[in-house]
Design an enzyme around this catalytic site. Sequence first.
Site, short mmCIF file in Angstrom:
data_model
loop_
_atom_site.label_atom_id
_atom_site.label_comp_id
_atom_site.label_asym_id
_atom_site.label_seq_id
_atom_site.Cartn_x
_atom_site.Cartn_y
_atom_site.Cartn_z
N CYS A 155 -8.53 -28.46 8.91
CA CYS A 155 -7.50 -27.53 9.36
C CYS A 155 -8.13 -26.64 10.42
CB CYS A 155 -7.00 -26.68 8.20
SG CYS A 155 -5.48 -25.79 8.59
N CYS A 203 -2.63 -22.74 12.01
CA CYS A 203 -3.25 -24.03 11.69
C CYS A 203 -3.15 -25.03 12.84
CB CYS A 203 -2.63 -24.61 10.43
SG CYS A 203 -2.76 -23.50 9.02
N LYS A 206 2.30 -28.97 0.51
CA LYS A 206 1.65 -27.66 0.53
C LYS A 206 2.70 -26.63 0.89
CE LYS A 206 -1.92 -25.00 2.85
NZ LYS A 206 -3.14 -25.07 3.66
N ARG A 216 -7.44 -16.36 2.14
CA ARG A 216 -7.37 -15.94 3.56
C ARG A 216 -8.30 -14.77 3.84
NH1 ARG A 216 -0.88 -16.75 4.64
NH2 ARG A 216 -0.90 -18.98 4.17
N ARG A 218 3.32 -18.86 8.11
CA ARG A 218 3.15 -20.32 8.18
C ARG A 218 4.40 -21.10 7.75
NH1 ARG A 218 -2.24 -19.78 9.07
NH2 ARG A 218 -3.66 -19.21 7.38
N LYS A 278 0.18 -28.18 -3.88
CA LYS A 278 -0.49 -26.89 -3.79
C LYS A 278 0.51 -25.78 -3.49
CE LYS A 278 -3.76 -24.70 -0.74
NZ LYS A 278 -4.43 -24.81 0.52
N SER A 298 -6.40 -19.74 -4.86
CA SER A 298 -7.12 -18.47 -4.99
C SER A 298 -6.31 -17.38 -5.69
CB SER A 298 -7.57 -17.98 -3.61
OG SER A 298 -6.45 -17.81 -2.75
C1 PBG Z 1 -6.37 -24.06 5.09
C2 PBG Z 1 -6.27 -23.86 3.64
C3 PBG Z 1 -5.73 -22.76 2.94
C4 PBG Z 1 -5.98 -23.02 1.59
C5 PBG Z 1 -6.61 -24.25 1.51
N1 PBG Z 1 -6.75 -24.76 2.80
C6 PBG Z 1 -5.14 -21.52 3.42
C7 PBG Z 1 -3.76 -21.48 3.94
O1 PBG Z 1 -3.10 -22.48 4.13
O2 PBG Z 1 -3.35 -20.36 4.25
C8 PBG Z 1 -5.62 -22.11 0.44
C9 PBG Z 1 -6.48 -22.21 -0.74
C10 PBG Z 1 -6.39 -21.11 -1.71
O3 PBG Z 1 -5.61 -20.14 -1.61
O4 PBG Z 1 -7.18 -21.20 -2.65
N2 PBG Z 1 -5.21 -24.21 5.77
#
Ligand code: PBG
Length: 320
Positions: free
Chosen positions: A118, A128, A193, A203, A215, A246, A272
């Site tokens: 990414c 992204c 996602k 982030r 996003r 996710k 997270s």
């Molecule tokens: C990258 C990415 C993200 C996460 C995994 N790959 C961040 C996003 O899309 O903002 C999130 C993982 C997490 O919150 O643990 N694009």
Amino acid sequence: MSSFPETRLRRLRRTGALRSLVRETKLDRSDFVYPLFVGPSSQANDELPALGRFSVDDLSREAEELLGLGLSAVILFGIPEEKDDEGSGAYAADGIVQRALKGLRERYPDLVLITDVCLCEYTSHGHCGVIENGEVANDATLELLGRTAVSHVEAGADVVAPSDMMDGRVGALREALDEAGFEETAIISYAAKYASAFYGPFREAAESTPAFGDRRGYQMDPANVREALRECELDVAESADALIIKPALPNLDVIRAVRESFDLPVAAYNVSGEYAMVKAAAAAGHLDERAAALESLTAIKRAGADLVFSYWTKDLARWL
Ligand code: PBG
């Protein structure tokens, strides 16, 4: 059919050994992937330990520890020293993730190295993809994602995991990898996602909060499940090797639906914010972290996930 009082479901719940005999879902450390953040210098995170970052040098000590705990797979995220509009650090041969890969590949041939493909950690605007006329340009981004994936595999990645949610990225990555001679490299696609509030701590850790807007123009609307199945269908058609849903806990129904519709391995990313919620509640004395984490991870597996990306992976290896 017999019923109470002949039937008593409590009979098999009497002891721990009996419960274990009839347990339908069990956690196994070989199903878990541990996220690792690599940056210019190591930085511990006291509140959310799994979101701390490692320098390239310190990363190998961590890998050693993970292998010692019986873990076998990690996903790498990079925090570069500098960012630019095109996210060029993502596909630089000497980029942060590429350097980390080279170090780990040499020393730990058995560790499965997955990379998150990414641009958001590398772009100055935090989106992204590349920006054209104020929007994230899909097709121009695909080329850069392809370069990123190839550079990761050249540096030693076993598996690439595109997480940008551009249309056509799995096909673009497959083509770029095959052209470079990497027909054997698997693509685990973040197929469904969602645009989620639960990515906040990531982030902060990865310094990838978008500088403007959000996003929702590329990540999915949390209200939709049929659309998730279409995303999966397209990724399968573009030859994805496995699918990721996710975040995990708000989307257990999506995990179940994808499990029932596809025969590919299904992964869930326990993100997270899901980790941080339990950590914060435990720190405030509201619940027991270990019990809440084990219950969450079991539920994710019960919903149908074959493998789970989780910040609790290292703790789990100790708990099991
Ligand atoms: C990258 C990415 C993200 C996460 C995994 N790959 C961040 C996003 O899309 O903002 C999130 C993982 C997490 O919150 O643990 N694009």
